[in-house]
Structure formats: structure tokens, C-alpha cells
Write a protein that holds these residues in place. Sequence first.
Motif, PDB file in Angstrom:
ATOM      1  N   GLY A  16       0.824  -1.214   0.000  1.00  0.00           N
ATOM      2  CA  GLY A  16       0.000   0.000   0.000  1.00  0.00           C
ATOM      3  C   GLY A  16       0.849   1.251   0.000  1.00  0.00           C
ATOM      4  O   GLY A  16       0.701   2.099   0.885  1.00  0.00           O
ATOM      5  N   SER A  17       1.722   1.387  -1.008  1.00  0.00           N
ATOM      6  CA  SER A  17       2.711   2.478  -0.931  1.00  0.00           C
ATOM      7  C   SER A  17       2.662   3.418  -2.135  1.00  0.00           C
ATOM      8  O   SER A  17       3.651   4.066  -2.419  1.00  0.00           O
ATOM      9  N   GLY A  20       0.254   8.322   0.672  1.00  0.00           N
ATOM     10  CA  GLY A  20       0.231   8.447   2.126  1.00  0.00           C
ATOM     11  C   GLY A  20       1.468   7.946   2.859  1.00  0.00           C
ATOM     12  O   GLY A  20       2.605   8.166   2.448  1.00  0.00           O
ATOM     13  N   ILE A  21       1.223   7.253   3.965  1.00  0.00           N
ATOM     14  CA  ILE A  21       2.296   6.810   4.867  1.00  0.00           C
ATOM     15  C   ILE A  21       3.232   5.824   4.170  1.00  0.00           C
ATOM     16  O   ILE A  21       4.457   5.909   4.307  1.00  0.00           O
ATOM     17  N   PHE A  41      -3.155  -2.011  -5.341  1.00  0.00           N
ATOM     18  CA  PHE A  41      -3.983  -2.931  -6.149  1.00  0.00           C
ATOM     19  C   PHE A  41      -4.190  -2.426  -7.568  1.00  0.00           C
ATOM     20  O   PHE A  41      -4.687  -3.148  -8.418  1.00  0.00           O
ATOM     21  N   ALA A  67      -0.524  -5.774  -6.703  1.00  0.00           N
ATOM     22  CA  ALA A  67      -1.041  -6.965  -6.022  1.00  0.00           C
ATOM     23  C   ALA A  67      -2.117  -6.490  -5.054  1.00  0.00           C
ATOM     24  O   ALA A  67      -1.934  -5.479  -4.359  1.00  0.00           O
ATOM     25  N   ASP A  68      -3.224  -7.215  -5.013  1.00  0.00           N
ATOM     26  CA  ASP A  68      -4.361  -6.839  -4.166  1.00  0.00           C
ATOM     27  C   ASP A  68      -4.188  -7.484  -2.789  1.00  0.00           C
ATOM     28  O   ASP A  68      -4.259  -8.714  -2.655  1.00  0.00           O
ATOM     29  N   SER A  70      -6.105  -7.721  -0.437  1.00  0.00           N
ATOM     30  CA  SER A  70      -7.278  -8.398   0.145  1.00  0.00           C
ATOM     31  C   SER A  70      -7.277  -9.885  -0.216  1.00  0.00           C
ATOM     32  O   SER A  70      -8.129 -10.639   0.258  1.00  0.00           O
ATOM     33  N   GLY A  93      -3.973  -0.337   4.055  1.00  0.00           N
ATOM     34  CA  GLY A  93      -5.093  -0.271   4.989  1.00  0.00           C
ATOM     35  C   GLY A  93      -6.238   0.537   4.421  1.00  0.00           C
ATOM     36  O   GLY A  93      -6.046   1.433   3.600  1.00  0.00           O
ATOM     37  N   ILE A  94      -7.449   0.174   4.869  1.00  0.00           N
ATOM     38  CA  ILE A  94      -8.649   0.942   4.518  1.00  0.00           C
ATOM     39  C   ILE A  94      -9.450   1.158   5.800  1.00  0.00           C
ATOM     40  O   ILE A  94      -9.161   0.549   6.846  1.00  0.00           O
ATOM     41  N   ILE A 114      -7.488  -6.801   4.396  1.00  0.00           N
ATOM     42  CA  ILE A 114      -6.430  -5.864   3.945  1.00  0.00           C
ATOM     43  C   ILE A 114      -5.578  -5.398   5.130  1.00  0.00           C
ATOM     44  O   ILE A 114      -4.348  -5.339   5.032  1.00  0.00           O
ATOM     45  N   ILE A 141       2.408  -1.457  10.260  1.00  0.00           N
ATOM     46  CA  ILE A 141       1.824  -0.150  10.572  1.00  0.00           C
ATOM     47  C   ILE A 141       0.426  -0.390  11.143  1.00  0.00           C
ATOM     48  O   ILE A 141      -0.500  -0.757  10.422  1.00  0.00           O
ATOM     49  N   ALA A 142       0.319  -0.205  12.461  1.00  0.00           N
ATOM     50  CA  ALA A 142      -0.999  -0.329  13.113  1.00  0.00           C
ATOM     51  C   ALA A 142      -1.577   1.070  13.226  1.00  0.00           C
ATOM     52  O   ALA A 142      -1.760   1.763  12.230  1.00  0.00           O
ATOM     53  N   GLY A 187      -0.649   8.206  15.414  1.00  0.00           N
ATOM     54  CA  GLY A 187      -1.885   8.962  15.654  1.00  0.00           C
ATOM     55  C   GLY A 187      -2.357   9.464  14.300  1.00  0.00           C
ATOM     56  O   GLY A 187      -2.055   8.863  13.261  1.00  0.00           O
ATOM     57  N   VAL A 189      -2.489  11.283  10.877  1.00  0.00           N
ATOM     58  CA  VAL A 189      -1.566  11.785   9.868  1.00  0.00           C
ATOM     59  C   VAL A 189      -2.461  12.263   8.722  1.00  0.00           C
ATOM     60  O   VAL A 189      -3.389  11.533   8.334  1.00  0.00           O
ATOM     61  N   PRO A 192      -4.569  10.855   2.357  1.00  0.00           N
ATOM     62  CA  PRO A 192      -5.870  10.716   1.691  1.00  0.00           C
ATOM     63  C   PRO A 192      -6.896   9.932   2.520  1.00  0.00           C
ATOM     64  O   PRO A 192      -8.086  10.243   2.514  1.00  0.00           O
TER      65      PRO A 192
HETATM   66  P1  NAD Z   1      -3.818   5.992   2.241  1.00  0.00           P
HETATM   67  O1  NAD Z   1      -5.229   5.762   1.825  1.00  0.00           O
HETATM   68  O2  NAD Z   1      -3.089   7.183   1.743  1.00  0.00           O
HETATM   69  O3  NAD Z   1      -2.930   4.725   1.932  1.00  0.00           O
HETATM   70  C1  NAD Z   1      -3.432   3.423   1.992  1.00  0.00           C
HETATM   71  C2  NAD Z   1      -2.641   2.604   1.011  1.00  0.00           C
HETATM   72  O4  NAD Z   1      -3.154   1.276   0.991  1.00  0.00           O
HETATM   73  C3  NAD Z   1      -2.762   3.157  -0.413  1.00  0.00           C
HETATM   74  O5  NAD Z   1      -1.524   3.057  -1.070  1.00  0.00           O
HETATM   75  C4  NAD Z   1      -3.788   2.229  -1.047  1.00  0.00           C
HETATM   76  O6  NAD Z   1      -3.637   2.143  -2.432  1.00  0.00           O
HETATM   77  C5  NAD Z   1      -3.403   0.935  -0.360  1.00  0.00           C
HETATM   78  N1  NAD Z   1      -4.426  -0.098  -0.452  1.00  0.00           N
HETATM   79  C6  NAD Z   1      -5.741  -0.023  -0.137  1.00  0.00           C
HETATM   80  N2  NAD Z   1      -6.354  -1.188  -0.435  1.00  0.00           N
HETATM   81  C7  NAD Z   1      -5.406  -2.014  -0.946  1.00  0.00           C
HETATM   82  C8  NAD Z   1      -5.414  -3.324  -1.440  1.00  0.00           C
HETATM   83  N3  NAD Z   1      -6.540  -4.050  -1.495  1.00  0.00           N
HETATM   84  N4  NAD Z   1      -4.262  -3.842  -1.899  1.00  0.00           N
HETATM   85  C9  NAD Z   1      -3.100  -3.119  -1.882  1.00  0.00           C
HETATM   86  N5  NAD Z   1      -3.041  -1.862  -1.413  1.00  0.00           N
HETATM   87  C10 NAD Z   1      -4.177  -1.320  -0.945  1.00  0.00           C
HETATM   88  O7  NAD Z   1      -3.839   5.963   3.833  1.00  0.00           O
HETATM   89  P2  NAD Z   1      -2.690   6.152   4.931  1.00  0.00           P
HETATM   90  O8  NAD Z   1      -3.247   7.099   5.917  1.00  0.00           O
HETATM   91  O9  NAD Z   1      -1.379   6.422   4.315  1.00  0.00           O
HETATM   92  O10 NAD Z   1      -2.713   4.708   5.604  1.00  0.00           O
HETATM   93  C11 NAD Z   1      -1.621   3.817   5.562  1.00  0.00           C
HETATM   94  C12 NAD Z   1      -1.661   2.932   6.797  1.00  0.00           C
HETATM   95  O11 NAD Z   1      -1.474   3.739   7.959  1.00  0.00           O
HETATM   96  C13 NAD Z   1      -2.983   2.191   6.969  1.00  0.00           C
HETATM   97  O12 NAD Z   1      -2.739   0.890   7.436  1.00  0.00           O
HETATM   98  C14 NAD Z   1      -3.675   3.022   8.052  1.00  0.00           C
HETATM   99  O13 NAD Z   1      -4.577   2.262   8.784  1.00  0.00           O
HETATM  100  C15 NAD Z   1      -2.489   3.447   8.887  1.00  0.00           C
HETATM  101  N6  NAD Z   1      -2.743   4.621   9.718  1.00  0.00           N
HETATM  102  C16 NAD Z   1      -3.064   5.830   9.173  1.00  0.00           C
HETATM  103  C17 NAD Z   1      -3.295   6.900  10.014  1.00  0.00           C
HETATM  104  C18 NAD Z   1      -3.609   8.273   9.491  1.00  0.00           C
HETATM  105  O14 NAD Z   1      -3.970   9.145  10.288  1.00  0.00           O
HETATM  106  N7  NAD Z   1      -3.485   8.532   8.207  1.00  0.00           N
HETATM  107  C19 NAD Z   1      -3.210   6.756  11.401  1.00  0.00           C
HETATM  108  C20 NAD Z   1      -2.904   5.519  11.908  1.00  0.00           C
HETATM  109  C21 NAD Z   1      -2.666   4.450  11.063  1.00  0.00           C
END
Ligand code: NAD
Length: 261
Positions: A16-17, A20-21, A41, A67-68, A70, A93-94, A114, A141-142, A187, A189, A192
Amino acid sequence: MAFTIDLAGKTAVITGSNSGIGLGIAWELARAGADVVLNSFTDRDEDHAIAKEIADETGVKARYIQADMSKGDQCRRLIADAGACDILVNNAGIQHVAAIPDFPAEKWDAIIAINLSSAFHTTAAALPMMRDAGWGRVINIASAHGLTASPYKSAYIAAKHGIVGLTKTTALETAEEPITANTICPGYVLTPLVDAQIPDTMKEYDMSREDVIKNVLLKRQPSKEFATVEQLGGTTAFLCSDAAAQITGTAISVDGGWTAL
Ligand code: NAD
């Protein structure tokens, strides 16, 4: 001895890169010298362009593999296609927000798949490669929601608590090897994933965007500031360093004091 972070010769797979994170972590690991494998995905030109930009800017090898997460078989295929996996960052993550009686069962299943099961599959595929290489880092990443709960996020909180537990077991199964497994618990971030929650919350509370950020999102974050993707990348790089070789099985909070409350 001065500790430095030099990841030259290591390959990092970050799930999932493409945003975001996960993307922030990929950049930081590449800046520390690791070759990086990006993932999501989708299979768009812009996904591959992100990898090219990282390679051009940092001089490491960077690839994007669709790669998906899920699907268990696709999680395992991602690690096999990467060819090497010294550093595994389970980040995909979603989120979905609804009270338990109204929570759609298919959303529950997707979030557990996921946000939790994907890490089981990638870890199962990566550990033999780490053992062959004689070194490894698993970083999951929790969330602050891996350690505390909030209403209406049942699946997310169950998955994130689950990943903290999976990390502890991974750490115990690798404890006598040069492999560590840790969880990072961010916490809020402003990525998107979080940005997408703001319009609904504005409607629900009849608030401005600024008020939602200050009084809803950052209500439980005592620093009153978002953590940044660069800080999470830096924490990940630190966990890959020699200074962190005895840090295993822990959950490191990057949450502006949220879980100290
Ligand atoms: P984001 O939506 O920017 O990123 C999520 C990533 O997961 C994206 O690259 C997306 O394409 C990918 N993804 C989603 N479904 C997928 C699938 N089926 N297969 C492969 N990739 C998939 O969100 P983010 O905030 O960067 O979240 C990244 C992680 O950090 C997540 O696990 C989220 O729970 C965790 N997190 C985020 C926050 C926050 O405040 N943003 C806080 C705590 C934890």
C-alpha cells in the motif's frame, strides 16, 4: 561506535505504498539506501512513475508491483515477485465508519483481509527469505487504534489490535535470529485516508474543515499536530538500523501523546 542508518544492499517491500504513509516510508528507506518495491492494487502509469521518481532521485532500484492485499495468494505473490525481502513493511489499509449493527459485513471482511490477514500472508512468505539472507525486519503499521478504541470503527480497531498481536508472535518466533518485528502506531496523519473522512464529519457536526481538524480529529492528540509521513518513514528507518537490533515485539507510538492520556 556511532550508529548510522545505511540500508544499501537491502530490499524493502512496502504494501500500500502509492500514497500516504506507505509512500513516505518508501522515500525514507530509499534515502537510507534500500532498494524499494512499491505496491497497491491498481496498475496505472502513475503508479510506476512514482517508483521511477524515487529511483531517479535517490539512485536506488525502485519498482512498483501490482497486487491486491485483500487476496492471500496475491500477498504471497508480491513477496515472490519482489525476489528479495529484507525489510517488510505491512502498511496497506482501509477504513469504514459505522455502528456495529449497521456495519456492512463485506466492509468488515475487506478491512480484516487488507489491514490484518495480508500481513500474515506477506510475513509467511518473507520470513524464509529473511532467514536465507541472515537478516530481516518486519514493520507493521498499526495505529493508536491498535492500542485504544473509538466507537464506530469496529473492524479497523479489531484489525489493528490484531496486528499488534501478530507482531508480538512474529517477534517471539524470530527472537533468536537477526530478525526483528515491531509495530508502529501512528496517531492522526493527514493522508488521503484521513482527508476522505473530513467532509462527512463536517456534515455530521455542522462544522468547518478547520474545526473538524482541531476539535474532532486532533481532539485526542495532545500535541494538536498531525504526525507526518516523513516522521513515520524516519521511525521505520530507525527500526531497520543496528541501534534497533534488540527492539523487537514492541509497539512504538508516533501519536503526539494520544496513548499517554
Ligand atoms: P492511504 O489511503 O493514503 O494509503 C493506503 C494505502 O493502501 C494506499 O496506497 C492504497 O492504495 C493501499 N491499499 C488499499 N487497499 C489495498 C489493497 N486491497 N491492496 C493493496 N493496497 C491497498 O492511507 P494512509 O493514511 O497512508 O494509511 C496507511 C496505513 O497507515 C494504513 O494501514 C492506516 O490504517 C495506517 N494509519 C493511518 C493513520 C492516518 O492518520 N493517516 C493513522 C494511523 C494508522
